[in-house]
Motif scaffolding. Structure first.
Motif, mmCIF file in Angstrom:
data_model
loop_
_atom_site.group_PDB
_atom_site.id
_atom_site.type_symbol
_atom_site.label_atom_id
_atom_site.label_comp_id
_atom_site.label_asym_id
_atom_site.label_seq_id
_atom_site.Cartn_x
_atom_site.Cartn_y
_atom_site.Cartn_z
ATOM 1 N N GLY A 26 4.913 -2.629 -7.234
ATOM 2 C CA GLY A 26 4.879 -2.165 -8.612
ATOM 3 C C GLY A 26 4.163 -3.143 -9.526
ATOM 4 O O GLY A 26 3.359 -2.742 -10.383
ATOM 5 N N ARG A 27 4.418 -4.428 -9.350
ATOM 6 C CA ARG A 27 3.736 -5.443 -10.164
ATOM 7 C C ARG A 27 2.239 -5.449 -9.887
ATOM 8 O O ARG A 27 1.437 -5.634 -10.795
ATOM 9 C CB ARG A 27 4.339 -6.821 -9.912
ATOM 10 N N GLN B 269 17.731 -4.977 0.562
ATOM 11 C CA GLN B 269 17.334 -5.905 -0.497
ATOM 12 C C GLN B 269 15.889 -6.360 -0.289
ATOM 13 O O GLN B 269 15.101 -6.418 -1.233
ATOM 14 C CB GLN B 269 18.270 -7.099 -0.538
ATOM 15 N N GLY C 111 13.617 -3.646 -1.316
ATOM 16 C CA GLY C 111 13.541 -3.561 -2.775
ATOM 17 C C GLY C 111 12.576 -4.573 -3.351
ATOM 18 O O GLY C 111 11.807 -4.275 -4.270
ATOM 19 N N ARG C 112 12.594 -5.780 -2.808
ATOM 20 C CA ARG C 112 11.638 -6.805 -3.257
ATOM 21 C C ARG C 112 10.217 -6.355 -2.987
ATOM 22 O O ARG C 112 9.322 -6.551 -3.798
ATOM 23 C CB ARG C 112 11.911 -8.143 -2.568
ATOM 24 N N ARG D 248 9.204 -3.833 -5.605
ATOM 25 C CA ARG D 248 8.951 -4.475 -6.901
ATOM 26 C C ARG D 248 7.603 -5.186 -6.891
ATOM 27 O O ARG D 248 6.862 -5.128 -7.863
ATOM 28 C CB ARG D 248 10.081 -5.443 -7.250
ATOM 29 N N MET D 249 7.268 -5.845 -5.781
ATOM 30 C CA MET D 249 5.991 -6.536 -5.688
ATOM 31 C C MET D 249 4.834 -5.527 -5.769
ATOM 32 O O MET D 249 3.856 -5.740 -6.469
ATOM 33 C CB MET D 249 5.889 -7.329 -4.387
#
Length: 109
Positions: free
Chosen positions: A98-99, A88, A91-92, A95-96
């Motif tokens: 990607g942003r 998890q 995954g964060r 995502r960070m």
């Protein structure tokens, strides 16, 4: 100057490396489960942890890791939680990233 408590032991792997190896071992076991859903998740998770291990230790012997005893009972449940938490958190991180890489605004035509 004080020594860091986060340093890896001189002749052993860092705590994160040990967790990755234990998670790989557990997930490889789950990849052999009779339930196809568990198999799929186990395979995906085993690959995830193998990637983490390979990044830190390219010479890692996955066959030798399978010789380690598999956790059972409460230890297995605790390790499942730790492995899930590690995935998890990863995954964060993705995502960070990607942003951060996403374009800030749409180009005007």
């Amino acid at each position: 100057m004080a020594a860091s408590t986060n340093a890896a032991p001189v002749n052993g792997p860092a705590a994160g490396d040990v967790l990755n190896q234990r998670c790989f071992r557990l997930m490889a076991d789950l990849a052999e489960d009779r339930d196809p859903r568990v198999q799929g998740l186990g395979r995906m998770a085993a690959q995830y942890f193998l990637g983490r291990i390979d990044a830190a230790d390219p010479g890692f012997d996955s066959d030798a890791a399978m010789d380690a005893p598999a956790p059972t009972g409460a230890e297995r449940q605790r390790l499942l939680g730790q492995c899930g938490d590690a995935m998890q958190a990863g995954g964060r991180d993705f995502r960070m990233i990607g942003r951060q890489l996403a374009p800030r605004g749409r180009p005007t035509v």
